[in-house]
Design an enzyme around this catalytic site. Structure first.
Site, mmCIF file in Angstrom:
data_model
loop_
_atom_site.group_PDB
_atom_site.id
_atom_site.type_symbol
_atom_site.label_atom_id
_atom_site.label_comp_id
_atom_site.label_asym_id
_atom_site.label_seq_id
_atom_site.Cartn_x
_atom_site.Cartn_y
_atom_site.Cartn_z
ATOM 1 C CB ILE A 152 -0.966 -0.020 1.201
ATOM 2 C CG1 ILE A 152 -1.962 -1.175 1.050
ATOM 3 C CG2 ILE A 152 -1.712 1.302 1.326
ATOM 4 C CD1 ILE A 152 -2.849 -1.401 2.252
ATOM 5 C CG ASP A 171 9.670 -0.581 5.142
ATOM 6 O OD1 ASP A 171 10.293 -1.464 5.759
ATOM 7 O OD2 ASP A 171 8.615 -0.798 4.536
ATOM 8 C CB CYS A 230 -5.735 4.950 5.844
ATOM 9 S SG CYS A 230 -6.468 6.573 5.586
ATOM 10 C CB ALA A 231 -1.911 1.708 8.546
ATOM 11 C CG ASP A 256 -10.409 4.702 7.485
ATOM 12 O OD1 ASP A 256 -11.590 5.094 7.578
ATOM 13 O OD2 ASP A 256 -10.095 3.614 6.984
ATOM 14 C CD GLU A 261 -11.130 0.773 14.086
ATOM 15 O OE1 GLU A 261 -11.694 -0.120 13.418
ATOM 16 O OE2 GLU A 261 -10.187 1.449 13.637
ATOM 17 C CG HIS A 279 -11.506 0.354 9.727
ATOM 18 N ND1 HIS A 279 -10.947 -0.311 10.777
ATOM 19 C CD2 HIS A 279 -10.776 -0.019 8.635
ATOM 20 C CE1 HIS A 279 -9.934 -1.056 10.364
ATOM 21 N NE2 HIS A 279 -9.813 -0.900 9.068
ATOM 22 N N GLY A 281 -11.216 2.374 4.774
ATOM 23 C CA GLY A 281 -10.108 2.180 3.849
ATOM 24 C C GLY A 281 -10.366 1.188 2.738
ATOM 25 C CB ALA A 282 -11.147 -2.294 2.640
#
Length: 525
Positions: A152, A171, A230-231, A256, A261, A279, A281-282
């Site tokens: 992503i 990273d 958004c992860a 997000d 949650e 949430h 994102g998807a």
């Protein structure tokens, strides 16, 4: 009789069509109560779910014929993977079906923050026409800092490059070659914090990434930075972020995902410069279609041909090989976990060597287990099946060698990890069916793996062992095992100490402060 699959959560009708075309019977029964699911699950070979249906121990115990569980999406919190593994049930997910959708949501959040779109919309629709209140900023020529540059993250980088942003990335598993390929500059976290105008997060939640944007990290960031998550909830210290939003240290946040949650309340809620979504994102038609199609294809392949794709718990091992490999898989997992906890900088290469009798076995699962162990401290979702592909994606060079003879042991596995700071090697053996470490940083010792361990590197000087023992005793930490290794008298030495409870940061700092100590780490297995 054709295989039967229960679709227990809402999936695209196209998924049902794929099962039918492939010769698999698929029954759609959504919204089942637990007792209803328990009553029928024994009739099925496969279970297809999203996030609503819980495949817990009770369900798996009743699923006498179940062979595969397919999750249309990434997260599998609703599936008891250890119980499924014990029952011989393969658990699959679809990790790439919603990648573009999630990346686009992060980009949308960036624009919403940069131009204050939600607040401007609410103001305008209230009839206020506050044209002078909403002064935005351009994203053009701004620096975007990615925390995580996997699947992503690399898509976000591509879109940001199209917006003519400068993209930098932190990273530890990103190789310089891969950084060039995806158009980013690889940096360390402190440099990213100092340079980034916008920070987006694209990493799993692990012990190492939890609160990676801590209070201290937020204080190091450029004043007015925009932060997008958004992860996973928990990557950012929410209370510290709220204070930074209120003070102006952080210019805006787009979230997000949240620690808890459904997020009906949260420290961030009410901040003037927050954009929040539930949430999503998807949540696009395309993503839901993609993951439904993928899960249907994967489950059909497995049920009809035995082919395994995106399995979270099933390496490719035949029934004949399994008993011989089992103790070596356990050794590989532990040895990889040791190596993974002993390296902090970017991993460039992982070399795995098999010596002695083990070299004649099917070592692919062993290599995969070891690679997964090395990467898991930063990438919690990596496993024996996904590890080789994840390593390749991150540009990590993996090599494997076999040697029929082992100078000392009947069988030995050695892993050498190459990082930006050099190489570190670790070796292990199986003794009485149990894994043991016999080499750390080229120094010999023999130690059993304990759930909690303390690693200390020091100069071999008189009094060190006593001082360490006294310090741990005064802190109420009981020593279970104590193993030592050294190069020569007075030179570098190491200690692997099995303890009955993990050491906290304060106690680790006290160990570090002992005379002649070079390095201290708390290890968990």
């Amino acid at each position: 009789m054709p295989p039967r699959v229960l679709i227990a959560d809402k999936l695209s009708p196209a998924a049902v069509a794929i099962f039918k075309e492939r010769g698999v019977d698929a029954d759609v029964r959504t919204g089942l109560k637990k007792e209803e699911l328990l009553a029928i699950i024994g009739d099925y070979d496969g279970l297809a779910v999203r996030s609503a249906t819980k495949a817990d121990k009770d369900v798996l115990a009743a699923a006498k014929n179940l062979k595969v569980i397919g999750r249309a999406g990434i997260g599998v919190d609703n599936v008891d993977i250890p119980a499924a593994t014990a029952a011989g049930i393969v658990v699959m997910n679809t990790p790439f079906g919603n990648s573009i959708t999630t990346a686009e949501h992060a980009i949308a959040m960036m624009f919403a923050l940069a131009r204050q779109l939600p607040a401007a919309d609410a103001s305008t629709q209230a009839g206020k026409w506050e044209k002078n209140r909403f002064m935005g900023v351009e994203l053009y020529a701004k620096t975007l800092g990615l925390i995580g540059a996997g699947n992503i993250g690399s898509i976000v980088a591509d879109r940001a490059n199209g917006l003519k942003m400068r993209v930098i990335a932190y990273d530890p598993f990103l190789s310089p070659e891969r950084a060039v390929e995806i158009g980013v500059e690889k940096v360390e976290l402190d440099e990213l914090l100092a340079r980034a105008d916008v920070i987006t997060l694209h990493t799993p939640l692990t012990d190492k990434t939890r609160n990676i944007l801590s209070r201290e990290a937020l204080a190091k960031a450029k004043k007015g930075v925009l932060i997008v998550n958004c992860a996973r909830g928990g990557l950012v210290d929410e209370q510290a972020l709220r204070e930074a939003l209120d003070s102006g240290q952080v210019g805006g946040a787009g979230f997000d995902v949240f620690v808890d949650e459904p997020a009906t309340s949260n420290p961030l809620f009410g901040a003037a410069n927050l954009v929040a979504t539930p949430h999503l994102g998807a949540s696009t038609l395309e993503a839901q279609e993609n993951v439904a199609l993928q899960v249907a294809e994967q489950m059909s392949d497995y049920l009809l041909t035995g082919a395994v794709t995106n399995a979270l718990n099933s390496p490719s091992v035949t029934a004949e090989e399994a008993p011989k490999l089992k103790p070596y898989v356990a050794l590989a997992e532990k040895l990889g976990a040791l190596a993974g906890q002993m390296v902090d900088v970017n991993v460039k290469a992982i070399d795995v060597a098999f010596e002695g009798d083990v070299a004649s076995l099917n070592v692919k699962p062993l290599s995969a287990a070891l690679i997964a162990g090395v990467m898991r401290p930063m990438l919690a979702e990596v496993n024996m099946v996904s590890a080789p592909a994840v390593a390749k994606e991150r540009g990590i060079v993996v090599s494997e060698s076999r040697q029929e003879a082992s100078p000392v042991y009947d069988s030995l596995i050695r892993v050498t990890v190459t990082t930006g700071m050099g190489k570190r090697a670790f070796a292990g053996v199986v003794v009485g069916g149990a894994p043991r470490v016999v080499e750390v940083k080229s120094m010999e010792l023999e130690a059993a793996f304990q759930p909690a361990m303390l690693y200390v590197s020091n100069l071999d000087k008189p009094g060190f062992i006593g001082a360490l023992g006294v310090l741990l005793g005064e802190a109420g930490v009981n020593i279970a095992t104590f193993n030592l290794g050294r190069r020569a008298a007075g030179e570098d030495a190491i200690a692997l100490v099995g303890v009955d409870q993990a050491l906290d940061e304060v106690l680790l700092a006290k160990v570090q402060a002992l005379p002649h100590v070079k390095e201290v780490r708390a290890l968990a297995f």
